[in-house]
Write a protein that holds these residues in place. Sequence first.
Motif, PDB file in Angstrom:
ATOM      1  N   ILE A 448       0.843  -1.196   0.000  1.00 48.09           N
ATOM      2  CA  ILE A 448       0.000   0.000   0.000  1.00 48.09           C
ATOM      3  C   ILE A 448       0.875   1.242   0.000  1.00 48.09           C
ATOM      4  CG2 ILE A 448      -1.862   1.199   1.194  1.00 48.09           C
ATOM      5  CD1 ILE A 448      -2.053  -1.618   2.818  1.00 48.09           C
ATOM      6  N   THR A 449       0.673   2.109  -0.978  1.00 40.87           N
ATOM      7  CA  THR A 449       1.331   3.410  -0.995  1.00 40.87           C
ATOM      8  C   THR A 449       0.300   4.458  -0.587  1.00 40.87           C
ATOM      9  OG1 THR A 449       2.800   2.717  -2.781  1.00 40.87           O
ATOM     10  CG2 THR A 449       2.596   5.084  -2.389  1.00 40.87           C
ATOM     11  N   PHE A 450       0.621   5.208   0.451  1.00 45.29           N
ATOM     12  CA  PHE A 450      -0.278   6.229   0.948  1.00 45.29           C
ATOM     13  C   PHE A 450       0.027   7.575   0.289  1.00 45.29           C
ATOM     14  CE2 PHE A 450      -0.244   2.896   4.107  1.00 45.29           C
ATOM     15  CZ  PHE A 450      -1.599   2.762   4.426  1.00 45.29           C
ATOM     16  N   ALA A 451      -0.927   8.487   0.383  1.00 45.25           N
ATOM     17  CA  ALA A 451      -0.835   9.762  -0.335  1.00 45.25           C
ATOM     18  C   ALA A 451       0.395  10.573   0.063  1.00 45.25           C
ATOM     19  CB  ALA A 451      -2.103  10.585  -0.096  1.00 45.25           C
ATOM     20  N   GLU A 452       0.845  10.441   1.308  1.00 41.54           N
ATOM     21  CA  GLU A 452       2.025  11.183   1.758  1.00 41.54           C
ATOM     22  C   GLU A 452       3.331  10.499   1.388  1.00 41.54           C
ATOM     23  OE1 GLU A 452       1.919  14.231   3.167  1.00 41.54           O
ATOM     24  OE2 GLU A 452      -0.227  14.133   2.732  1.00 41.54           O
ATOM     25  N   GLY A 453       3.251   9.345   0.701  1.00 40.16           N
ATOM     26  CA  GLY A 453       4.448   8.651   0.251  1.00 40.16           C
ATOM     27  C   GLY A 453       4.886   7.488   1.112  1.00 40.16           C
ATOM     28  N   ASP A 454       4.289   7.313   2.296  1.00 39.51           N
ATOM     29  CA  ASP A 454       4.615   6.163   3.129  1.00 39.51           C
ATOM     30  C   ASP A 454       4.126   4.879   2.468  1.00 39.51           C
ATOM     31  OD1 ASP A 454       5.746   7.731   5.085  1.00 39.51           O
ATOM     32  OD2 ASP A 454       3.929   7.841   6.299  1.00 39.51           O
ATOM     33  N   ILE A 455       4.855   3.793   2.711  1.00 37.86           N
ATOM     34  CA  ILE A 455       4.506   2.503   2.113  1.00 37.86           C
ATOM     35  C   ILE A 455       4.438   1.428   3.198  1.00 37.86           C
ATOM     36  CG2 ILE A 455       5.259   0.664   0.529  1.00 37.86           C
ATOM     37  CD1 ILE A 455       6.613   2.842  -1.158  1.00 37.86           C
ATOM     38  N   VAL A 456       3.387   0.616   3.148  1.00 42.55           N
ATOM     39  CA  VAL A 456       3.237  -0.551   4.012  1.00 42.55           C
ATOM     40  C   VAL A 456       3.004  -1.758   3.125  1.00 42.55           C
ATOM     41  CG1 VAL A 456       1.774  -1.707   5.723  1.00 42.55           C
ATOM     42  CG2 VAL A 456       2.313   0.726   5.977  1.00 42.55           C
ATOM     43  N   HIS A 457       3.777  -2.815   3.357  1.00 36.80           N
ATOM     44  CA  HIS A 457       3.659  -4.043   2.565  1.00 36.80           C
ATOM     45  C   HIS A 457       3.475  -5.211   3.531  1.00 36.80           C
ATOM     46  CE1 HIS A 457       5.712  -6.977  -0.511  1.00 36.80           C
ATOM     47  NE2 HIS A 457       4.435  -7.248  -0.314  1.00 36.80           N
TER      48      HIS A 457
END
Length: 496
Positions: A448-457
């Motif tokens: 998952i890429t969030f709008a602020e650029g953080d990523i969770v996989h």
Amino acid sequence: MNNLSIATLMEQSGVKFGTSGARGLVEAMTDRVCFAYTHAFLDYLHAAGLIEKGDAVAFAGDLRPSTPRIMAAVCKAIIECGYTPINCGFIPSPAVALFGLKQGIATIMVTGSHIPDDRNGIKFNRPDGEILKQDEAGIRQQRIELDETLFDGEAFSESPQLPAADGGARALYIRRYLDCIGSDALSGVSIGVYEHSGVARSILAEILEAVGAKVVRLGFSDTFVPVDTEAIRPEDVTLASEWSQAHNLDSIVSTDGDGDRPLISDERGQWLRGDVAGILCADYLNARWIVTPVSCNSALELSDKFAGVIRTRIGSPFVIEGMQSLLQQGRTAVAGYEANGGFLTADRLLLNGSELDPLPTRDAVIVILAILMHARGQGLSISELVRQLPPRFTYSDRLKAFPTQLSQRMLARFQTGDPTEDGRAVEHEFNKVFGRVANIDHTDGVRITFAEGDIVHLRPSGNAPEMRCYTESVSEARAQEMNRVCINLLEGWRTK
């Protein structure tokens, strides 16, 4: 003779294919099981026309206590199946793979890689490289004629002896690098080699000394140490910092147990993440097309150093398939790497201005040498070299005892087939923490890429009841905090 199904044996023994060969508990990897798996591998290659009776088959192993016994079972199967064994001794996985590629023969490596020594494994290589997923399926489908008179239960009736080790594969691997790098290339550079129980420890020190580095040997162990380059132990973080200060080192280098995953630190003793090391290595080797798993640092694309990038599922077979696809498209200077730092080369690249033959399997030594040479060539410390990349930081952790069925049910909530619904489901679980969803990638698990650029996989482990969590952000502290939050969320989902 017993007509034995390998698929059935895998289910009964619990020794199955994971992301890198067949692995299992040592007590499950009996003589009979290891003999049968090797038998099936050879039968599969013979049926495919890749080997003929009488051909040589090379094998090697790592330094965990159970390895010599399993090597003996592998050797016995090679002989009983009508082939000629070559014992390459205790050398890194990429060394025996390179030997097989050069000789055009099948090879086998007995190793559990980075996992604790209550487990072990077997890696199989075709004459043209690593077995891929379709090969694993073919081996699993084999039925073999097993001579049960060789066994007393699960052990051999008479313990087989290993033939004397042949040093050819070790020498070939060392020459691969020394033929490209001059004897004074790293003169004046002080390198700590963290030896622990890695099978590459003597080779790594020998190569570095041969190219002029001052080598300080550190942390030798007669007992097996499970060094995982993707989940570095806190004690190894502490040791590296202490050694760096005590010996005034430019870098500390090491590998995992079988020498296919690198560890390299900067001058402060801070370990580089494997997916950062991969970018630096690819840059130094002038690679143009890169294949890497979806979990790796996005600084790769943001660096704008490469002609193109392919993202794959996690596991070297998928990276190799991606590299093969690029070669078939006529691409050149193709390489790949994994989050653990293991680096693969699909065609010829330049090391120190000299052509390096391809080695399409994970290798650690190439990464260590490339980064050291890269820093030396630019007159930079390793930390300065890293700071030239876009500021993206990754962190990974795992939650053990997370049932596979629960993983599948949980991830299914984010994989409905409708991107809008997927986004809503993710935001319901994560919105209060990470904000709006920008993109969801289902290549392997859910990234998952969030709008602020953080990523969770989030991704279930391929060979254990575990859920892995990878996070990426603009700072190391943020990536670690995100990971902590995600692990806590996973804990909550597990108890629902």
